[in-house]
Design an enzyme around this catalytic site. Structure first.
Site, mmCIF file in Angstrom:
data_model
loop_
_atom_site.group_PDB
_atom_site.id
_atom_site.type_symbol
_atom_site.label_atom_id
_atom_site.label_comp_id
_atom_site.label_asym_id
_atom_site.label_seq_id
_atom_site.Cartn_x
_atom_site.Cartn_y
_atom_site.Cartn_z
ATOM 1 N N GLN A 33 0.826 -1.206 0.000
ATOM 2 C CA GLN A 33 0.000 0.000 0.000
ATOM 3 C C GLN A 33 0.865 1.262 0.000
ATOM 4 O O GLN A 33 2.036 1.222 0.341
ATOM 5 C CB GLN A 33 -0.886 0.012 1.266
ATOM 6 C CG GLN A 33 -1.815 -1.182 1.338
ATOM 7 C CD GLN A 33 -2.411 -1.412 2.730
ATOM 8 O OE1 GLN A 33 -3.551 -1.078 2.969
ATOM 9 N NE2 GLN A 33 -1.642 -1.985 3.634
ATOM 10 N N HIS A 64 -10.856 2.625 18.724
ATOM 11 C CA HIS A 64 -10.201 1.446 19.308
ATOM 12 C C HIS A 64 -10.871 0.979 20.599
ATOM 13 O O HIS A 64 -10.965 -0.214 20.843
ATOM 14 C CB HIS A 64 -8.700 1.719 19.486
ATOM 15 C CG HIS A 64 -7.999 1.891 18.181
ATOM 16 N ND1 HIS A 64 -7.511 3.110 17.741
ATOM 17 C CD2 HIS A 64 -7.763 1.007 17.167
ATOM 18 C CE1 HIS A 64 -6.985 2.959 16.527
ATOM 19 N NE2 HIS A 64 -7.127 1.703 16.157
ATOM 20 N N ASP A 88 -1.279 -0.472 12.984
ATOM 21 C CA ASP A 88 -0.794 0.675 13.754
ATOM 22 C C ASP A 88 -0.614 0.340 15.229
ATOM 23 O O ASP A 88 0.000 1.100 15.974
ATOM 24 C CB ASP A 88 -1.727 1.880 13.564
ATOM 25 C CG ASP A 88 -3.163 1.552 13.921
ATOM 26 O OD1 ASP A 88 -3.438 1.338 15.110
ATOM 27 O OD2 ASP A 88 -4.015 1.504 13.016
ATOM 28 N N GLU A 108 -1.511 -9.293 10.437
ATOM 29 C CA GLU A 108 -1.461 -8.090 9.603
ATOM 30 C C GLU A 108 -0.762 -8.464 8.296
ATOM 31 O O GLU A 108 0.294 -9.095 8.305
ATOM 32 C CB GLU A 108 -0.711 -6.990 10.368
ATOM 33 C CG GLU A 108 -0.232 -5.809 9.553
ATOM 34 C CD GLU A 108 -1.340 -4.976 8.905
ATOM 35 O OE1 GLU A 108 -2.249 -4.511 9.613
ATOM 36 O OE2 GLU A 108 -1.285 -4.790 7.664
ATOM 37 N N GLY A 141 -5.267 -12.153 6.116
ATOM 38 C CA GLY A 141 -6.248 -12.545 7.130
ATOM 39 C C GLY A 141 -7.138 -13.696 6.691
ATOM 40 O O GLY A 141 -7.475 -14.572 7.491
ATOM 41 N N ASP A 158 -9.960 -5.222 12.082
ATOM 42 C CA ASP A 158 -9.584 -3.803 11.996
ATOM 43 C C ASP A 158 -9.101 -3.546 10.568
ATOM 44 O O ASP A 158 -7.925 -3.298 10.321
ATOM 45 C CB ASP A 158 -8.485 -3.496 13.010
ATOM 46 C CG ASP A 158 -8.139 -2.020 13.048
ATOM 47 O OD1 ASP A 158 -8.890 -1.207 12.465
ATOM 48 O OD2 ASP A 158 -7.104 -1.678 13.646
ATOM 49 N N THR A 160 -9.245 -2.021 6.492
ATOM 50 C CA THR A 160 -9.434 -0.784 5.736
ATOM 51 C C THR A 160 -10.821 -0.848 5.087
ATOM 52 O O THR A 160 -11.584 -1.777 5.332
ATOM 53 C CB THR A 160 -8.371 -0.661 4.627
ATOM 54 O OG1 THR A 160 -8.557 -1.772 3.734
ATOM 55 C CG2 THR A 160 -6.956 -0.691 5.183
ATOM 56 N N ASP A 161 -11.106 0.094 4.233
ATOM 57 C CA ASP A 161 -12.329 -0.006 3.437
ATOM 58 C C ASP A 161 -12.128 -1.114 2.397
ATOM 59 O O ASP A 161 -10.989 -1.502 2.117
ATOM 60 C CB ASP A 161 -12.613 1.341 2.769
ATOM 61 C CG ASP A 161 -12.941 2.392 3.808
ATOM 62 O OD1 ASP A 161 -14.126 2.554 4.114
ATOM 63 O OD2 ASP A 161 -12.000 3.012 4.336
ATOM 64 N N PRO A 165 -5.912 -4.176 -0.622
ATOM 65 C CA PRO A 165 -5.722 -5.457 0.063
ATOM 66 C C PRO A 165 -6.840 -5.786 1.052
ATOM 67 O O PRO A 165 -7.097 -6.948 1.345
ATOM 68 C CB PRO A 165 -4.389 -5.303 0.797
ATOM 69 C CG PRO A 165 -3.876 -3.949 0.508
ATOM 70 C CD PRO A 165 -4.776 -3.256 -0.450
HETATM 71 N N1 AG3 Z 1 -9.195 1.264 9.836
HETATM 72 C C1 AG3 Z 1 -10.453 1.774 9.421
HETATM 73 C C2 AG3 Z 1 -10.389 2.980 8.537
HETATM 74 C C3 AG3 Z 1 -11.663 3.177 7.849
HETATM 75 C C4 AG3 Z 1 -11.762 4.506 7.213
HETATM 76 N N2 AG3 Z 1 -12.902 4.475 6.442
HETATM 77 C C5 AG3 Z 1 -13.743 5.459 6.244
HETATM 78 N N3 AG3 Z 1 -13.470 6.686 6.587
HETATM 79 N N4 AG3 Z 1 -14.846 5.120 5.725
HETATM 80 C C6 AG3 Z 1 -8.567 1.984 10.872
HETATM 81 C C7 AG3 Z 1 -7.331 1.364 11.371
HETATM 82 C C8 AG3 Z 1 -7.105 1.843 12.762
HETATM 83 N N5 AG3 Z 1 -6.463 0.878 13.555
#
Ligand code: AG3
EC number: 2.5.1.16
Length: 284
Positions: A33, A64, A88, A108, A141, A158, A160-161, A165
């Site tokens: 990424q 969190h 993170d 991860e 995952g 946890d 991403t959108d 990936p």
């Molecule tokens: N992961 C989720 C981020 C989602 C953002 N999406 C959105 N704005 N629709 C966050 C990782 C934190 N550990």
């Protein structure tokens, strides 16, 4: 990034949010990424992947705390917790605050996120990678949950959108794997986007998860940098009672856990399962 001074999010088409880049700390392509970490006067350090804000120092606690304490305290006896994603380190930090949790596996896909966040976003993990209960796995995952022989009481996605990936973490294959990796009575939760702008995501997750779990719903919180209103978290288990705990039970579990929270309260936990009518309509 549009230019040196301003970073624009590219998640939604037609409108969105921007941050001034007051100090660029890191920017590069990892194996998976495009990662950027910068300092912003309003939100502290900001981390983005592929043009989408993942987390900021100022408001990460809301996300969190809600994704860890809600399932763990609702479960009541979670000893083994699995985190998918979370590079993170803040999800790990919050899970590790539960002394009753005996083992944490974190899977991860992107080692670069783990490494660079430890250097440039250290307050997120706050030393939690040194926790002896942790097993850190760098893997996809879906692959992990479908193959593992281990079983967990709580699984936290946890992700991403569902672009890049992270897309595989919204598939039936992933949900089937999570189901098989959960102990009886276990709970699965997952980041599910801001439902006003990403309603299809919630509808699709609900449909897919319902094939594997008897009780599927969402709970919610408003997190400023996940722009556009409330964020929904998918909730899936085979025990509907876990979604409706009584206040006194949660209060005593919360007190026993001794958690230093800034957002979570037992009252808010119960209220977070109330959903707006437009979402209920879309789900029915
Ligand atoms: N992961 C989720 C981020 C989602 C953002 N999406 C959105 N704005 N629709 C966050 C990782 C934190 N550990």
């Amino acid at each position: 990034m549009a230019d040196k001074e301003t970073w624009h999010e590219t998640l939604h088409s037609g409108f969105g949010q921007y941050f001034s880049v007051d100090n660029l700390l890191y920017r590069d392509k990892t194996a998976h990424q495009d990662l950027v970490i910068f300092e912003n006067a309003a939100f502290g350090r900001v981390m983005a992947l592929d043009g989408v804000v993942q987390t900021t120092e100022r408001d990460e606690f809301i996300y969190h705390e809600m994704m860890t304490h809600v399932p763990i305290l609702a479960h009541g006896n979670a000893r083994r917790v699995l985190i998918i994603g979370g590079g993170d380190g803040a999800m790990l930090r919050e899970v590790a605050r539960h002394q009753s949790v005996e083992h944490i596996t974190m899977v991860e896909i992107d080692a670069g996120v783990v490494n660079f966040c430890q250097t440039y976003l250290p307050n997120h993990s706050a030393g939690a990678y040194d926790d002896p209960r942790l097993q850190l796995v760098i893997d996809d995952g879906v692959n992990f949950v479908s193959q593992t022989q281990e079983r967990f009481d709580v699984i936290i996605s946890d992700c991403t959108d569902p672009i890049g990936p992270g897309e595989s973490l919204f598939t039936s294959a992933f949900y089937a794997g999570c189901k098989q990796a959960l102990n009886p009575g276990g709970v699965f939760v997952a980041q599910n986007g801001v439902c006003f702008l990403q309603q299809d995501e919630a509808v699709n997750s609900h449909r897919k998860l319902s094939h594997y779990f008897a009780d599927v719903s969402f709970y919610q919180a408003a997190i400023p940098t996940y722009y556009g209103g409330i964020m929904t978290f998918a909730w899936a288990s085979d025990n509907p009672a876990l979604r409706q705990p009584d206040l006194a039970t949660l209060q005593s579990r919360f007190a026993a856990a001794g958690l230093p929270c800034r957002y979570y309260t037992p009252q808010l936990h119960i209220g977070s399962f109330a959903l707006p009518q437009y979402l209920l309509n879309a789900l029915s």
